[in-house]
Design a protein around this motif. Structure first.
Motif, PDB file in Angstrom:
ATOM      1  N   GLU A 124       0.806  -1.182   0.128  1.00  0.00           N
ATOM      2  CA  GLU A 124      -0.135  -0.052   0.119  1.00  0.00           C
ATOM      3  C   GLU A 124       0.895   1.249  -0.062  1.00  0.00           C
ATOM      4  N   ASP A 125       2.038   1.191   0.631  1.00  0.00           N
ATOM      5  CA  ASP A 125       3.101   2.394   0.728  1.00  0.00           C
ATOM      6  C   ASP A 125       3.237   2.589  -0.896  1.00  0.00           C
ATOM      7  N   VAL A 126       3.772   1.898  -1.534  1.00  0.00           N
ATOM      8  CA  VAL A 126       4.351   2.150  -2.879  1.00  0.00           C
ATOM      9  C   VAL A 126       3.025   2.428  -3.972  1.00  0.00           C
ATOM     10  N   ARG A 127       1.800   1.677  -3.532  1.00  0.00           N
ATOM     11  CA  ARG A 127       0.614   1.969  -4.446  1.00  0.00           C
ATOM     12  C   ARG A 127       0.173   3.481  -4.091  1.00  0.00           C
ATOM     13  N   GLU A 128       0.583   4.092  -3.147  1.00  0.00           N
ATOM     14  CA  GLU A 128       0.200   5.544  -2.853  1.00  0.00           C
ATOM     15  C   GLU A 128       1.288   6.450  -3.405  1.00  0.00           C
ATOM     16  N   ARG A 129       2.429   5.961  -3.079  1.00  0.00           N
ATOM     17  CA  ARG A 129       3.543   7.113  -3.362  1.00  0.00           C
ATOM     18  C   ARG A 129       4.724   6.309  -3.872  1.00  0.00           C
ATOM     19  N   LEU A 130       5.187   7.050  -4.940  1.00  0.00           N
ATOM     20  CA  LEU A 130       6.617   6.611  -5.599  1.00  0.00           C
ATOM     21  C   LEU A 130       7.529   6.609  -4.534  1.00  0.00           C
ATOM     22  N   HIS A 131       8.560   5.387  -4.716  1.00  0.00           N
ATOM     23  CA  HIS A 131       9.776   5.409  -3.469  1.00  0.00           C
ATOM     24  C   HIS A 131      10.967   5.114  -4.498  1.00  0.00           C
ATOM     25  N   VAL A 132      11.984   5.625  -4.163  1.00  0.00           N
ATOM     26  CA  VAL A 132      13.437   5.782  -4.776  1.00  0.00           C
ATOM     27  C   VAL A 132      14.500   5.738  -3.561  1.00  0.00           C
ATOM     28  N   VAL A 133      15.189   4.842  -4.126  1.00  0.00           N
ATOM     29  CA  VAL A 133      16.592   4.692  -3.293  1.00  0.00           C
ATOM     30  C   VAL A 133      17.502   5.021  -4.282  1.00  0.00           C
ATOM     31  N   GLY A 134      18.265   6.360  -3.822  1.00  0.00           N
ATOM     32  CA  GLY A 134      19.243   6.999  -4.406  1.00  0.00           C
ATOM     33  C   GLY A 134      20.472   6.286  -4.487  1.00  0.00           C
ATOM     34  N   ARG A 135      21.471   7.068  -5.165  1.00  0.00           N
ATOM     35  CA  ARG A 135      22.900   6.656  -5.119  1.00  0.00           C
ATOM     36  C   ARG A 135      23.441   6.456  -3.952  1.00  0.00           C
ATOM     37  N   ASP A 136      23.036   7.277  -2.961  1.00  0.00           N
ATOM     38  CA  ASP A 136      23.414   7.418  -1.477  1.00  0.00           C
ATOM     39  C   ASP A 136      23.121   6.124  -0.720  1.00  0.00           C
ATOM     40  N   GLY A 137      21.878   5.482  -1.310  1.00  0.00           N
ATOM     41  CA  GLY A 137      21.474   4.388  -0.282  1.00  0.00           C
ATOM     42  C   GLY A 137      20.077   4.969   0.535  1.00  0.00           C
ATOM     43  N   ALA A 138      19.925   5.955   0.318  1.00  0.00           N
ATOM     44  CA  ALA A 138      18.855   6.587   1.292  1.00  0.00           C
ATOM     45  C   ALA A 138      17.570   6.434   0.328  1.00  0.00           C
ATOM     46  N   MET A 139      16.389   6.088   1.113  1.00  0.00           N
ATOM     47  CA  MET A 139      15.320   5.772   0.628  1.00  0.00           C
ATOM     48  C   MET A 139      14.356   7.214   0.490  1.00  0.00           C
ATOM     49  N   VAL A 140      13.891   7.950  -0.333  1.00  0.00           N
ATOM     50  CA  VAL A 140      12.867   9.022  -0.270  1.00  0.00           C
ATOM     51  C   VAL A 140      11.554   8.256  -0.967  1.00  0.00           C
ATOM     52  N   GLN A 141      10.576   9.290  -0.555  1.00  0.00           N
ATOM     53  CA  GLN A 141       9.082   8.804  -1.365  1.00  0.00           C
ATOM     54  C   GLN A 141       8.389  10.082  -1.501  1.00  0.00           C
ATOM     55  N   GLY A 142       7.343   9.778  -2.421  1.00  0.00           N
ATOM     56  CA  GLY A 142       6.432  10.798  -2.605  1.00  0.00           C
ATOM     57  C   GLY A 142       7.144  12.011  -3.668  1.00  0.00           C
ATOM     58  N   PHE A 143       6.760  13.187  -3.160  1.00  0.00           N
ATOM     59  CA  PHE A 143       7.483  14.453  -3.951  1.00  0.00           C
ATOM     60  C   PHE A 143       9.094  14.219  -4.115  1.00  0.00           C
ATOM     61  N   ASP A 144       9.677  13.920  -3.011  1.00  0.00           N
ATOM     62  CA  ASP A 144      10.905  13.872  -3.062  1.00  0.00           C
ATOM     63  C   ASP A 144      11.453  12.661  -3.868  1.00  0.00           C
ATOM     64  N   ALA A 145      10.767  11.490  -3.788  1.00  0.00           N
ATOM     65  CA  ALA A 145      11.196  10.534  -4.862  1.00  0.00           C
ATOM     66  C   ALA A 145      11.031  10.988  -6.200  1.00  0.00           C
ATOM     67  N   LEU A 146      10.087  11.631  -6.710  1.00  0.00           N
ATOM     68  CA  LEU A 146       9.618  12.301  -8.118  1.00  0.00           C
ATOM     69  C   LEU A 146      10.959  13.133  -8.417  1.00  0.00           C
ATOM     70  N   VAL A 147      11.180  13.946  -7.454  1.00  0.00           N
ATOM     71  CA  VAL A 147      12.385  14.938  -7.873  1.00  0.00           C
ATOM     72  C   VAL A 147      13.704  14.035  -7.903  1.00  0.00           C
ATOM     73  N   GLU A 148      13.786  13.184  -7.226  1.00  0.00           N
ATOM     74  CA  GLU A 148      15.148  12.257  -7.451  1.00  0.00           C
ATOM     75  C   GLU A 148      14.906  11.634  -8.534  1.00  0.00           C
ATOM     76  N   ALA A 149      14.069  11.047  -9.320  1.00  0.00           N
ATOM     77  CA  ALA A 149      13.937  10.588 -10.380  1.00  0.00           C
ATOM     78  C   ALA A 149      14.179  11.442 -11.646  1.00  0.00           C
ATOM     79  N   TRP A 150      13.656  12.525 -11.632  1.00  0.00           N
ATOM     80  CA  TRP A 150      13.579  13.388 -12.716  1.00  0.00           C
ATOM     81  C   TRP A 150      14.900  14.129 -12.638  1.00  0.00           C
TER      82      TRP A 150
END
Length: 123
Positions: A54-80
């Motif tokens: 349900e967490d990922v169904r509701e919000r995008l999640h990204v693990v960045g190059r530094d290994g930190a996980m971000v979600q939602g808006f911050d994940a979208l910005v990281e991907a962009w």
């Protein structure tokens, strides 16, 4: 997950809006620039990360190059930030004055999209 130098995006392909966004990003990136994990097809990857489906169904999640996980808006910005010719758009979205508004708008949109997907049976 891929090697730690490659960002990993966790997304839900059952959501037509999310899937379209991810497909658009994937078309712009080299195959090895980002690792993509569809949690609809592979929900088993979430348990080691401490996430529920349900967490990922509701919000995008990204693990960045530094290994930190971000979600939602911050994940979208990281991907962009990794998109050729579009990565520059991530810079102003990270500004301290812009980030709270971006998070507010993303969360409102994500909440409504999540509800819409549940009503439509996009699981």
């Amino acid at each position: 997950m891929s090697d730690s130098s490659t960002p990993t995006v966790y997304y839900n392909s059952a959501c037509p809006v999310c899937n379209a966004g991810v497909c658009s990003m994937r078309e712009r990136l080299a195959d090895d620039a980002m690792h993509w994990v569809d949690v609809h097809e592979h929900p088993e990857v979430l348990e080691p990360l401490g996430l529920e489906l349900e967490d990922v169904r509701e919000r995008l999640h990204v693990v960045g190059r530094d290994g930190a996980m971000v979600q939602g808006f911050d994940a979208l910005v990281e991907a962009w930030s990794h998109l050729p010719r579009w990565g520059w758009t991530a810079t102003p979205l990270r500004w301290r004055a812009v980030r709270p508004l971006g998070r507010l708008l993303y969360n409102a949109f994500a909440r409504q999209l999540f509800r819409w997907n549940r009503r439509r049976g996009h699981w």
